[in-house]
Design a protein around this motif. Sequence first.
Motif, PDB file in Angstrom:
ATOM      1  N   GLU A 138       2.224  -3.383  -7.174  1.00 37.97           N
ATOM      2  CA  GLU A 138       2.982  -2.214  -7.619  1.00 37.97           C
ATOM      3  C   GLU A 138       4.487  -2.418  -7.449  1.00 37.97           C
ATOM      4  OE1 GLU A 138       1.416   1.158  -5.562  1.00 37.97           O
ATOM      5  OE2 GLU A 138      -0.595   0.883  -6.384  1.00 37.97           O
ATOM      6  N   SER A 139       4.881  -3.198  -6.441  1.00 35.02           N
ATOM      7  CA  SER A 139       6.308  -3.414  -6.196  1.00 35.02           C
ATOM      8  C   SER A 139       6.849  -4.650  -6.913  1.00 35.02           C
ATOM      9  CB  SER A 139       6.574  -3.540  -4.692  1.00 35.02           C
ATOM     10  OG  SER A 139       5.873  -4.649  -4.149  1.00 35.02           O
ATOM     11  N   LYS A 186      -8.058  -4.179   3.971  1.00 35.54           N
ATOM     12  CA  LYS A 186      -6.613  -4.237   4.189  1.00 35.54           C
ATOM     13  C   LYS A 186      -5.954  -5.252   3.256  1.00 35.54           C
ATOM     14  CE  LYS A 186      -6.215  -1.234   7.528  1.00 35.54           C
ATOM     15  NZ  LYS A 186      -5.431   0.023   7.322  1.00 35.54           N
ATOM     16  N   GLU A 245      -5.702  -3.677  -0.169  1.00 34.86           N
ATOM     17  CA  GLU A 245      -4.614  -2.698  -0.191  1.00 34.86           C
ATOM     18  C   GLU A 245      -3.256  -3.395  -0.227  1.00 34.86           C
ATOM     19  OE1 GLU A 245      -5.291  -0.371   3.279  1.00 34.86           O
ATOM     20  OE2 GLU A 245      -7.089   0.621   2.476  1.00 34.86           O
ATOM     21  N   HIS A 246      -3.146  -4.497   0.502  1.00 34.95           N
ATOM     22  CA  HIS A 246      -1.887  -5.249   0.528  1.00 34.95           C
ATOM     23  C   HIS A 246      -1.588  -5.840  -0.853  1.00 34.95           C
ATOM     24  CE1 HIS A 246       1.415  -7.473   2.241  1.00 34.95           C
ATOM     25  NE2 HIS A 246       0.892  -8.637   1.880  1.00 34.95           N
ATOM     26  N   GLN A 257      -2.639  -4.734  -3.728  1.00 36.84           N
ATOM     27  CA  GLN A 257      -2.305  -3.650  -4.647  1.00 36.84           C
ATOM     28  C   GLN A 257      -0.867  -3.195  -4.438  1.00 36.84           C
ATOM     29  OE1 GLN A 257      -4.566  -2.404  -7.068  1.00 36.84           O
ATOM     30  NE2 GLN A 257      -2.669  -1.541  -7.857  1.00 36.84           N
ATOM     31  N   SER A 258      -0.459  -3.090  -3.174  1.00 37.18           N
ATOM     32  CA  SER A 258       0.911  -2.674  -2.869  1.00 37.18           C
ATOM     33  C   SER A 258       1.919  -3.693  -3.389  1.00 37.18           C
ATOM     34  CB  SER A 258       1.067  -2.502  -1.354  1.00 37.18           C
ATOM     35  OG  SER A 258       2.396  -2.174  -1.020  1.00 37.18           O
TER      36      SER A 258
END
Length: 257
Positions: free
Chosen positions: A211-212, A201, A204-205, A207-208
Motif C-alpha cells: 500500500e505504501s 504478521k 499484514e507486513h 500488504q502494508s
Amino acid sequence: MYTIPIWAHIVPDFTDKKAFSAYQKALTDDVTPLSLDTENGTAEFEGKHGHYAASLEDCPCGARPKPCKHMYRIAMELGIMPGKPASNTSKVIARQATHEAGVTSGSVRRTMQGLDHDALSLLDTVACHCLSNGKMGGSPILVLRTPAVAQLVNLGLAEETIGDYLHCGLSIGKEGIRDALQRAGLDAPEKMFRPNARWAKIHEHLQSLYESNPDAVNSAFALLDGTAVTYDKANVIRREADHILYPRDDYTQPSLF
C-alpha cells in the motif's frame, strides 16, 4: 438506461475478503471487456472459463457472492466507481480464439515443452495451487518475481493479479520473502521472519508495504491468480510436469499428434 446498484456506492476494503479480491481483479487487463454498452450498462467478457455477457445486475461467470470482478469492471468503465483499470484487448481476443479452437492435452504439452526448467517448475507450483483450491479456484499465490513469471504470463499459462497480499497462498519460505524484501530495499525486520514467527504478521507486513510502495513490492514479488489455470488443465500440467521434472525410465512421452 441502467440503474446504479447500491453496491456500486461502496468501494470494498480488506474487511470483505471476497469483494476486495474481486475489485482488485477488476483493475487488471485480464478483465478487459470485449465490448461495452454504456447505454444499458452491459458488457461482454472472455473469461478463463468461457464467454460472459454481464450487467450491473448479474453475471453468469459463477463467482459468488456478487458483484463479481466483471460487474465491478463494468462499474469502473461507466465511471460510477473509482479505479483506473488496465486494458489489453488483444489478450482477451487471443483467449477467445483459444476457447473457440479448444485447448487439448496435446496443445498444453507442446507449450510446456518450450519452457525452461524454472518456468516449468513455477507452472507446476501454480497448477498444484489450483488443484488444492478445487474447481472454483481460490486465492492468488505469491511467487518471486523472476523471468519465469513473464514467460508463463506471455504464453497464457498463468495470469498475474495485484493487491491481495493478506489472503494469498505462498510458494516461498520466510527466509526467501525476507531476502527478496531486502534486495528490493524494503523493510524486513529480522524478528518477523524467525522460524516461530506468525505467518499472519508477514501477510499484514506485505500488504502494508504494498500500500505504501506498490512498485517496489511488485519488483520483488508477483501474485499469480489462483484461477488462472483451469482445473482440467492443471491436471494435465501436473502430470506432464512431473514426468519432465522428475523423469523415470518407464515413462513414454505421449504423442503430440
